[in-house]
Design a protein around this motif. Structure first.
Motif: not given
Length: 146
Positions: A105-118
């Motif tokens: 998973v590339i950095k810009s897609m990290i939100y797709k795997i639940g790792l976006d803290k915001k």
């Protein structure tokens, strides 16, 4: 060559032969394209609306056999298309799936795997608001019943 593998009479399809070519990198691409992480429920869904029920069963069985990951086949009654099914993983199975695709998973897609803290913080905040509103409605209904 690939078009003929994925399309029959102009319609996208899925077969066991196609799935057997799928590696974790391919699953990551598929998920980041068609998938969604639900921060409130800690689960993922994959929009597979173009596949019929039997194709969903093929996908489900393949993931169990190959990766011991158990998808649920869900029916979406709000869709107007002929095929109304999609795939969902519960929280535990989501963790297994994410561990498999996370290295790709590339950095810009990290939100797709639940790792976006915001997003996670917002989901927790919204859940608390939802619970308060829900219990407030129950309290009002209970008073009206007495």
């Amino acid at each position: 060559l690939y078009y003929n593998m994925f399309y029959f009479n102009g319609k996208k399809r899925v077969t066991k032969e196609i799935l057997n070519k799928l590696k974790p990198l391919g699953m990551e691409v598929w998920f980041c394209d068609d998938g969604y992480y639900n921060y409130r429920g800690n689960h993922i869904e994959i929009a597979t609306f173009n596949f019929n029920f039997s194709e969903h069963q093929i996908i489900k069985k393949w993931f169990i056999k190959k990766w011991n990951i158990h998808f649920k086949i869900m029916k979406d009654n709000s869709r107007t298309s002929q095929h109304k099914y999609f795939l969902r993983l519960g929280a535990t199975e989501t963790k297994k799936f994410i561990q498999l695709i996370k290295p790709y998973v590339i950095k810009s897609m990290i939100y797709k795997i639940g790792l976006d803290k915001k997003r996670k913080k917002l989901a927790i905040k919204n859940s608390k608001v939802y619970v308060k509103v829900y219990y407030k409605k129950i309290k009002i209904r209970y008073k009206n019943i007495k």
